[in-house]
Design a protein around this motif. Structure first.
Motif, PDB file in Angstrom:
ATOM      1  N   VAL A  81       0.745  -1.165  -0.186  1.00 45.65           N
ATOM      2  CA  VAL A  81      -0.141  -0.209   0.111  1.00 45.65           C
ATOM      3  C   VAL A  81       0.734   1.356  -0.132  1.00 45.65           C
ATOM      4  CG1 VAL A  81      -1.656   1.298   1.272  1.00 45.65           C
ATOM      5  CG2 VAL A  81      -1.882  -1.386   1.108  1.00 45.65           C
ATOM      6  N   ILE A  82       0.583   2.191  -0.740  1.00 47.68           N
ATOM      7  CA  ILE A  82       1.140   3.646  -0.926  1.00 47.68           C
ATOM      8  C   ILE A  82       0.114   4.461  -0.456  1.00 47.68           C
ATOM      9  CG2 ILE A  82       2.297   5.282  -2.469  1.00 47.68           C
ATOM     10  CD1 ILE A  82       3.162   3.208  -4.280  1.00 47.68           C
ATOM     11  N   VAL A 114      -3.102   3.635  -2.558  1.00 45.34           N
ATOM     12  CA  VAL A 114      -3.059   2.689  -3.906  1.00 45.34           C
ATOM     13  C   VAL A 114      -2.011   1.602  -3.818  1.00 45.34           C
ATOM     14  CG1 VAL A 114      -2.324   3.086  -6.320  1.00 45.34           C
ATOM     15  CG2 VAL A 114      -3.392   5.146  -4.876  1.00 45.34           C
ATOM     16  N   VAL A 115      -2.586   0.879  -4.625  1.00 47.03           N
ATOM     17  CA  VAL A 115      -1.565  -0.454  -4.878  1.00 47.03           C
ATOM     18  C   VAL A 115      -1.365  -0.591  -6.384  1.00 47.03           C
ATOM     19  CG1 VAL A 115      -2.590  -1.698  -2.720  1.00 47.03           C
ATOM     20  CG2 VAL A 115      -3.611  -2.010  -5.059  1.00 47.03           C
ATOM     21  N   PHE A 116      -0.405  -1.289  -6.699  1.00 45.19           N
ATOM     22  CA  PHE A 116      -0.066  -1.431  -8.160  1.00 45.19           C
ATOM     23  C   PHE A 116      -0.638  -2.726  -8.588  1.00 45.19           C
ATOM     24  CE2 PHE A 116       2.268   2.312  -8.010  1.00 45.19           C
ATOM     25  CZ  PHE A 116       2.014   3.037  -9.318  1.00 45.19           C
ATOM     26  N   VAL A 117      -1.777  -3.343  -9.224  1.00 41.58           N
ATOM     27  CA  VAL A 117      -1.999  -4.381  -9.850  1.00 41.58           C
ATOM     28  C   VAL A 117      -1.212  -4.837 -10.918  1.00 41.58           C
ATOM     29  CG1 VAL A 117      -4.031  -5.622 -10.455  1.00 41.58           C
ATOM     30  CG2 VAL A 117      -4.403  -3.725  -8.891  1.00 41.58           C
ATOM     31  N   VAL A 118      -0.917  -6.207 -10.797  1.00 43.98           N
ATOM     32  CA  VAL A 118       0.117  -6.845 -12.036  1.00 43.98           C
ATOM     33  C   VAL A 118      -1.001  -7.018 -13.164  1.00 43.98           C
ATOM     34  CG1 VAL A 118       1.490  -8.540 -12.664  1.00 43.98           C
ATOM     35  CG2 VAL A 118       1.766  -7.650 -10.331  1.00 43.98           C
ATOM     36  N   GLN A 119      -0.673  -6.615 -14.417  1.00 46.04           N
ATOM     37  CA  GLN A 119      -1.656  -6.923 -15.382  1.00 46.04           C
ATOM     38  C   GLN A 119      -1.068  -7.849 -16.443  1.00 46.04           C
ATOM     39  OE1 GLN A 119      -2.908  -3.047 -16.827  1.00 46.04           O
ATOM     40  NE2 GLN A 119      -4.826  -3.268 -15.730  1.00 46.04           N
ATOM     41  N   GLY A 120       0.316  -8.333 -16.129  1.00 47.62           N
ATOM     42  CA  GLY A 120       1.135  -9.141 -16.977  1.00 47.62           C
ATOM     43  C   GLY A 120       1.749  -8.529 -18.066  1.00 47.62           C
ATOM     44  N   GLU A 121       2.665  -8.853 -18.603  1.00 48.84           N
ATOM     45  CA  GLU A 121       3.592  -8.658 -19.650  1.00 48.84           C
ATOM     46  C   GLU A 121       4.249  -7.324 -19.170  1.00 48.84           C
ATOM     47  OE1 GLU A 121       1.618  -8.099 -23.357  1.00 48.84           O
ATOM     48  OE2 GLU A 121       1.101 -10.300 -23.485  1.00 48.84           O
ATOM     49  N   GLY A 122       4.527  -7.208 -18.039  1.00 52.60           N
ATOM     50  CA  GLY A 122       5.533  -6.097 -17.215  1.00 52.60           C
ATOM     51  C   GLY A 122       4.309  -4.930 -17.188  1.00 52.60           C
ATOM     52  N   ARG A 123       3.150  -4.781 -17.259  1.00 52.19           N
ATOM     53  CA  ARG A 123       2.198  -3.780 -17.213  1.00 52.19           C
ATOM     54  C   ARG A 123       1.829  -3.687 -15.494  1.00 52.19           C
ATOM     55  NH1 ARG A 123       0.626  -0.697 -21.265  1.00 52.19           N
ATOM     56  NH2 ARG A 123      -1.424  -0.296 -20.202  1.00 52.19           N
ATOM     57  N   PHE A 124       1.794  -2.669 -15.007  1.00 54.28           N
ATOM     58  CA  PHE A 124       1.241  -2.464 -13.496  1.00 54.28           C
ATOM     59  C   PHE A 124       0.183  -1.367 -13.681  1.00 54.28           C
ATOM     60  CE2 PHE A 124       5.690  -4.033 -13.713  1.00 54.28           C
ATOM     61  CZ  PHE A 124       5.277  -5.104 -12.836  1.00 54.28           C
ATOM     62  N   VAL A 135      -7.690   2.004  -3.380  1.00 55.30           N
ATOM     63  CA  VAL A 135      -8.235   0.859  -2.476  1.00 55.30           C
ATOM     64  C   VAL A 135      -8.709   1.377  -1.182  1.00 55.30           C
ATOM     65  CG1 VAL A 135      -6.959  -1.258  -3.187  1.00 55.30           C
ATOM     66  CG2 VAL A 135      -6.107   0.228  -1.288  1.00 55.30           C
ATOM     67  N   LYS A 136      -9.840   0.791  -0.527  1.00 58.36           N
ATOM     68  CA  LYS A 136     -10.324   1.256   0.780  1.00 58.36           C
ATOM     69  C   LYS A 136      -9.818   0.540   1.836  1.00 58.36           C
ATOM     70  CE  LYS A 136     -14.552   2.579   3.442  1.00 58.36           C
ATOM     71  NZ  LYS A 136     -15.940   2.497   3.132  1.00 58.36           N
ATOM     72  N   LEU A 137      -8.883   1.086   2.899  1.00 63.38           N
ATOM     73  CA  LEU A 137      -8.433   0.145   3.774  1.00 63.38           C
ATOM     74  C   LEU A 137      -9.287   0.013   5.139  1.00 63.38           C
ATOM     75  CD1 LEU A 137      -4.808   1.496   3.657  1.00 63.38           C
ATOM     76  CD2 LEU A 137      -5.813  -0.258   2.412  1.00 63.38           C
ATOM     77  N   GLY A 138      -8.994  -1.327   5.636  1.00 60.88           N
ATOM     78  CA  GLY A 138      -9.690  -1.697   6.874  1.00 60.88           C
ATOM     79  C   GLY A 138      -8.667  -1.748   7.956  1.00 60.88           C
ATOM     80  N   GLN A 139      -8.640  -2.771   9.005  1.00 62.56           N
ATOM     81  CA  GLN A 139      -7.954  -2.609   9.934  1.00 62.56           C
ATOM     82  C   GLN A 139      -6.302  -2.923   9.565  1.00 62.56           C
ATOM     83  OE1 GLN A 139      -8.902  -5.507  13.032  1.00 62.56           O
ATOM     84  NE2 GLN A 139     -10.998  -4.435  13.538  1.00 62.56           N
ATOM     85  N   ARG A 140      -5.470  -2.436  10.056  1.00 61.67           N
ATOM     86  CA  ARG A 140      -3.946  -2.732   9.854  1.00 61.67           C
ATOM     87  C   ARG A 140      -3.584  -3.506  10.811  1.00 61.67           C
ATOM     88  NH1 ARG A 140      -1.980   1.986   6.674  1.00 61.67           N
ATOM     89  NH2 ARG A 140      -3.823   3.307   6.068  1.00 61.67           N
ATOM     90  N   GLY A 141      -2.692  -4.798  10.600  1.00 61.50           N
ATOM     91  CA  GLY A 141      -2.219  -5.538  11.294  1.00 61.50           C
ATOM     92  C   GLY A 141      -0.646  -5.356  11.465  1.00 61.50           C
ATOM     93  N   SER A 142       0.014  -6.108  12.069  1.00 60.70           N
ATOM     94  CA  SER A 142       1.465  -5.961  12.061  1.00 60.70           C
ATOM     95  C   SER A 142       2.268  -6.414  10.711  1.00 60.70           C
ATOM     96  CB  SER A 142       1.970  -6.764  13.362  1.00 60.70           C
ATOM     97  OG  SER A 142       1.602  -8.248  12.797  1.00 60.70           O
ATOM     98  N   GLU A 143       1.450  -7.262   9.872  1.00 56.18           N
ATOM     99  CA  GLU A 143       2.132  -7.622   8.694  1.00 56.18           C
ATOM    100  C   GLU A 143       1.165  -7.386   7.279  1.00 56.18           C
ATOM    101  OE1 GLU A 143       3.559 -11.496   9.018  1.00 56.18           O
ATOM    102  OE2 GLU A 143       4.937 -11.198  10.555  1.00 56.18           O
ATOM    103  N   ARG A 144      -0.208  -7.481   7.606  1.00 54.45           N
ATOM    104  CA  ARG A 144      -1.090  -7.328   6.662  1.00 54.45           C
ATOM    105  C   ARG A 144      -2.174  -6.360   6.805  1.00 54.45           C
ATOM    106  NH1 ARG A 144      -0.229 -11.576   3.041  1.00 54.45           N
ATOM    107  NH2 ARG A 144      -2.140 -11.203   1.968  1.00 54.45           N
ATOM    108  N   VAL A 145      -2.904  -5.916   5.712  1.00 55.48           N
ATOM    109  CA  VAL A 145      -3.819  -4.965   6.035  1.00 55.48           C
ATOM    110  C   VAL A 145      -5.010  -5.313   5.244  1.00 55.48           C
ATOM    111  CG1 VAL A 145      -2.883  -3.443   3.917  1.00 55.48           C
ATOM    112  CG2 VAL A 145      -4.403  -2.402   5.743  1.00 55.48           C
ATOM    113  N   GLU A 146      -6.110  -5.023   5.678  1.00 51.82           N
ATOM    114  CA  GLU A 146      -7.509  -5.307   5.168  1.00 51.82           C
ATOM    115  C   GLU A 146      -7.839  -4.476   3.789  1.00 51.82           C
ATOM    116  OE1 GLU A 146     -10.128  -7.183   8.799  1.00 51.82           O
ATOM    117  OE2 GLU A 146     -10.626  -5.334   8.113  1.00 51.82           O
TER     118      GLU A 146
END
Length: 509
Positions: free
Chosen positions: A349-350, A357-367, A372-383
């Motif tokens: 997450v940026i 914002v996150v960058f979604v991989v679309q294949g063939e080197g395209r991003f 996104v809308k965030l929920g709870q933030r954990g120590s390693e992952r975020v909703e």
């Protein structure tokens, strides 16, 4: 002939190697200059059927400047070609070559459904339970004669003697009580009035002693010993032998440390997740690996404006006295997450503050950047509450570098697209007076142009490229098309000789 053939073979290999190097380096090498020469000698850059189409050329330093043909900037660096499929769009999507992906260290991960570790972590300090603090403050005036507990920090038991005092008021009250008791017991049965008076005097003396928290008849008449009201430790001691004290002076402060508080500072955004009555875990640097169970007892109603935190009171037992007031503590207030949600690693997450914002991989080197809308933030992952689905692949490393490239291409799009839309095309007839290839311009005598309300005149035009005037001689009647590119720049993009067929086809212009 054989040496000549060998020489041609070597040249061909060298050209192929140089072209491969240029393609791998993104067009920063000298082959771009070679492309410019080819453009000057042909109608368009030669591209095989398997090659991608070049849309335009962008400034190598990232400036918002594009060119339809190869050129150099003021420092002599070649403009970089933008191929079909790599052009910027309004989504900010960006394409990165495999070699550059490896150089940047791009890593990806898939969005997964999981329960986020939603623990609210805070730091705090151990404090004395304010409800377990007791002051030993005599309600009468007197002098300290002897100390039985003489140091701060000494442990004491309930009922243990602390100090003895001499007080004239106590002496007077005790003596009055003794005299009244003797009179009431020594009077005869016929002296009812004297007995009643003695009883009233004794009752008044007892009442005064009770108000002073002194038991009647305790000790001798001149001296009284005061004792500890609870089990605990001496936090403060103001007593010295021989000191005179006034009524209400706190001579000892004793605290019961069998139960203590931890005041943890919880950040503002986490307050909604902290509930009174929930369990918590406390760890201290003094006892690594040891966890103490606590309970959330109170959330204070004020907020520290400087740190944006609110104190939360945790209560925990301290039977062994390990927890000492003033110790630094780490608290984990909520350990249970909600129902499983789509999650991504926190590094994906940026967060700009206004949007995430996150960058979604679309294949063939395209991003593609995806808000996104965030929920709870954990120590390693975020909703992720909105914007992604389970299984979507996102960038988790080097995404800031891709974001910079995406912003650059979006900026280029904002500059390039309006220019293309703003360019207006006009047609006219006339003849060329002179051609100046050094400045890429011509002097043109043209017929009236009604669309611009121009009369017949002779004026200078720029050339889109040097091939526009190929095969055209000065003085020949021609039809030509030109663009108004703004700021008084009129550029001829096409010229045709005015033979019979063209004269019929363009007669309406």
């Amino acid at each position: 002939m054989r040496p000549m053939g060998l020489g041609l073979t070597v040249v061909a290999i060298a050209v192929a190697a140089a072209g491969g190097y240029w393609a791998g380096s993104g067009g920063h090498g000298t082959p771009a200059a070679g492309t410019e020469v080819a453009a000057a000698g042909e109608a368009a850059p030669a591209q095989g059927s398997g090659e991608r189409k070049i849309l335009y050329y962008r400034n190598p330093m990232g400036l918002p400047d594009t060119s339809p043909v190869p050129k150099k900037d003021s420092m002599g660096m070649d403009y970089i070609p933008v191929y079909e499929g790599d052009g910027p769009d309004d989504t900010g999507a960006v394409k990165v070559s495999p070699a550059r992906l490896q150089t940047l260290g791009v890593k990806t991960a898939r969005a997964e459904t999981a329960v986020v570790d939603a623990a609210v972590r805070a730091v705090g300090r151990v404090e004395v339970d304010e409800r377990r603090i007791h002051d030993v403050a005599p309600r009468f005036e007197g002098w300290i004669e002897r100390l039985f507990v003489s140091a701060t920090g000494d442990p004491v038991k309930k009922g243990q003697a602390l100090f003895s005092v001499y007080s004239p008021e106590l002496v007077s009250a005790q003596q009055e009580l003794q005299i009244a008791e003797r009179l009431s017991t020594g009077a005869s049965a016929g002296e009812a009035e004297a007995v009643a008076g003695a009883e009233r005097l004794a009752q008044a003396a007892r009442e005064r002693l009770r108000n002073w928290n002194v038991a009647p008849g305790k000790g001798d008449a001149a001296r009284v010993i005061l004792s500890s009201p609870v089990n605990g430790v001496v936090l403060e001691k103001r007593a010295v032998e021989g000191m005179r004290f006034a009524p209400g002076t706190a001579i000892y402060r004793i605290a019961d440390l069998s139960s203590v508080w931890v005041l943890a500072d919880v950040y503002e955004q986490d307050l909604a997740r902290v509930k009174v009555g929930e369990t918590a875990q406390v760890t201290l640097d003094a006892y690594p690996g040891q966890t103490f169970d606590a309970r959330v007892a109170y959330v204070y109603p004020t907020l520290n404006a400087a740190t944006r935190t609110t104190p939360v009171r945790l209560e925990l037992a301290n039977p062994d006295g390990q927890l000492r007031p003033g110790m630094f503590a780490h608290a984990e207030l909520a350990t249970a997450g909600r129902s499983p949600q789509v999650t991504v690693p926190r590094s994906a997450v940026i967060d700009s503050g206004e949007r995430q914002v996150v960058f979604v991989v679309q294949g063939e080197g395209r991003f593609k950047p995806q808000e996104v809308k965030l929920g709870q933030r954990g120590s390693e992952r975020v909703e992720i509450l909105d914007g992604l689905a389970e299984g979507d692949e996102v960038v988790v490393a080097a995404n800031f570098l891709i974001d910079a490239e995406s912003n650059l291409k979006a900026a280029l799009a904002s500059f390039a697209e309006p220019q293309a839309a703003a360019a207006k095309v006009y047609e006219a007839t006339g003849n060329i007076e002179s051609i100046d290839l050094s400045s890429n311009s011509v002097s043109m005598t043209h017929d009236p142009i009604p669309d611009l309300q121009w009369p017949a005149m002779t004026m200078d035009f720029g050339l889109d490229n040097a091939e526009v005037t190929a095969g055209i001689l000065p003085g020949e009647p021609i039809w030509f098309a030109f663009e108004d590119r703004g700021d008084g720049e009129f550029v001829i993009t096409r010229i045709e000789k005015m033979d019979g067929a063209h004269a019929a086809g363009h007669g309406g212009h």
